[in-house]
Design an enzyme around this catalytic site. Sequence first.
Site, PDB file in Angstrom:
ATOM      1  N   GLU A 211      -7.058   3.771   1.168  1.00 23.82           N
ATOM      2  CA  GLU A 211      -6.893   3.313  -0.336  1.00 23.82           C
ATOM      3  C   GLU A 211      -7.728   2.384  -0.754  1.00 23.82           C
ATOM      4  OE1 GLU A 211      -5.606   0.083  -0.764  1.00 23.82           O
ATOM      5  OE2 GLU A 211      -5.680  -0.332   1.503  1.00 23.82           O
ATOM      6  N   PHE A 212      -7.729   1.942  -2.159  1.00 25.08           N
ATOM      7  CA  PHE A 212      -8.813   1.306  -2.785  1.00 25.08           C
ATOM      8  C   PHE A 212      -8.248   0.189  -3.479  1.00 25.08           C
ATOM      9  CE2 PHE A 212     -11.205   5.004  -1.556  1.00 25.08           C
ATOM     10  CZ  PHE A 212     -12.115   4.519  -0.456  1.00 25.08           C
TER      11      PHE A 212
ATOM     12  N   CYS B 154      -7.909  -8.897   2.792  1.00 20.13           N
ATOM     13  CA  CYS B 154      -8.830  -7.851   3.222  1.00 20.13           C
ATOM     14  C   CYS B 154     -10.361  -8.047   3.571  1.00 20.13           C
ATOM     15  CB  CYS B 154      -8.980  -6.621   1.864  1.00 20.13           C
ATOM     16  SG  CYS B 154      -7.211  -6.077   1.829  1.00 20.13           S
TER      17      CYS B 154
ATOM     18  N   ALA C  21     -19.947 -15.776  -9.209  1.00 16.80           N
ATOM     19  CA  ALA C  21     -20.124 -16.829  -8.234  1.00 16.80           C
ATOM     20  C   ALA C  21     -19.039 -17.533  -8.338  1.00 16.80           C
ATOM     21  CB  ALA C  21     -21.351 -17.608  -8.330  1.00 16.80           C
TER      22      ALA C  21
ATOM     23  N   VAL D  24       0.943  -1.128   0.154  1.00 16.55           N
ATOM     24  CA  VAL D  24       0.068  -0.007  -0.022  1.00 16.55           C
ATOM     25  C   VAL D  24       0.831   1.360  -0.206  1.00 16.55           C
ATOM     26  CG1 VAL D  24      -1.526   1.208   1.551  1.00 16.55           C
ATOM     27  CG2 VAL D  24      -2.001  -1.163   1.038  1.00 16.55           C
TER      28      VAL D  24
ATOM     29  N   GLU E 220      -5.008  -6.291  -5.340  1.00 12.26           N
ATOM     30  CA  GLU E 220      -3.992  -6.940  -5.483  1.00 12.26           C
ATOM     31  C   GLU E 220      -3.795  -7.294  -7.041  1.00 12.26           C
ATOM     32  OE1 GLU E 220      -2.099  -9.954  -2.940  1.00 12.26           O
ATOM     33  OE2 GLU E 220      -2.979  -8.885  -1.433  1.00 12.26           O
TER      34      GLU E 220
ATOM     35  N   GLY F 128     -11.689 -14.577  -0.829  1.00 10.90           N
ATOM     36  CA  GLY F 128     -10.382 -14.674   0.222  1.00 10.90           C
ATOM     37  C   GLY F 128      -9.820 -13.451  -0.037  1.00 10.90           C
TER      38      GLY F 128
END
Length: 475
Positions: free
Chosen positions: A186-187, A295, A287, A40, A190, A292
């Site tokens: 922050e948004f 965050c 779906a 980050v 990964e 996972g």
Amino acid sequence: MTARSRRPSPPKRVARSKASRIPPASPKGPVIGVAGLGYVGLASALALTHYGRTVVGFDVVEARRKDVARGVVPLYDEGLATELTQSLRSHRLSVVDSVEDLVRAADLILIAVPTPSSESGAVDLSFVRTAALSLGRALAQVSGWRSFVVKSTVVPGSADSVVAPALEEASGRDRGRDFGVGSNPEFLAEGTLVKDALEPSRIVLGVAEPRTEALLRDAYQGFPSPIVVLPVASAELVKYASNALLATKVSFANEIARFAEVLGADVYPVMEAVGLDPRLGPHFLRAGPGFGGSCFTKDLKALLATARDRSVALPVVQAVLEVNEGQARHVVDLAEKAAGPLAGRDVALLGLAFKAGTGDVRESRAYPILGELLKRGASLRLHDPQAGPAFIAGLPPLPASAVGDRVRLADTLEEALTGVDLAIIQVDWSEYRQAPAATWRRLKGKTLLDTRRSVDPEVLRQAGVRYAAVGRGSA
Ligand code: UGA
């Protein structure tokens, strides 16, 4: 009044973008300090240098400082290494060896340190507090205003109730008079860190002092993103509400998938049609095995814990986690439905990372799926193009009966498929997407359960493999 005895100031109403009330920034723009050079901190630092700012970085881990200073990124993410090289070459990014140097050099300091989960699910703010204390000690040695802005994901109220008091305690200075405290969540996702950092969907500034707002606005000059200015705790809440809503969409898609399975419907085109409504949007409606990553689960649990502390129930958030926790068992139920009882059978689990494009295995759904498969007596062949060793390292202690040949890591997809009775795709790696019928032929007469719609069913038909998928009924 001594700084120590002062109570944290309540969030104040913020003057909204009235240029006349905001002190002019220095013509060169602020020097920005980044405390914490994990993904980050680093991605944020690189984005700021990309738009011409001068950034100094610091990390308490010496090896991390050295790596970043010589252009080595802490994790692979597309474009990160290239941006780092450019920032170092242009001398816009430099790494300092002490927090004192950081605070001396910078006008605006972004705090980007880890905020892990504690055992109760609440967020552990000890790294944030420790960072604020050491920044505060450094602040005591310099003159002039500084603004400290939290980038780490912290529960609403943390900047005011943890960061500001720690800075006051350690510096002997007063918030609002000598320094500012804010939030700038922050948004970043990964796999798309650089893109998300360079073109954020929005820049959220949580501020209580006009000087902090002015510094932040200056820092983000040139970014192609709308800027939203809010009181500090509101900005902190935006981050949690965003992650909770994204996770809600995923759990909702998984819930509809379960119904589609018994109806003989297919949830993918259903949710695509749902997502064409601009009020709903097309994203995060796929779906699969459940969400996972480091965050969503952590943030939703922290949100529940902090709301519980304030006697607020969040039943939707609670249900989102419950659906997600049940999804791994549901995947294994689907596997048994398609291939029969699993006791004594060999199963290939393909994809161990938490999503494609990353070697990160934190909260990967492969862990609970593996646990459920072992419980039902299967033996496992594991494969992942990136994350195999990391996944094995992260395995909790296995039951004695599972040690040895019952869990093995395969080097190649072909090796994973050879001789197994069933394969389950947990991550839609391009290696699986692009594998030809000849590769899948190793599963001839057996079943592939695709939790992510990675493989074209027609390719499997050519290979003589039975096909099953999350959210796809066989009526
Ligand atoms: C997420 C958010 O997307 C970021 O905006 C946020 O900044 C970040 O958390 C954070 O708080 O630091 P990330 O965890 O990297 O980013 O990954 P996502 O792409 O959001 O995926 C999360 C999980 O949801 C993955 O397991 C993914 O496979 C799953 N997912 C996502 C689905 O199962 N279906 C979907 O339609 C979308």
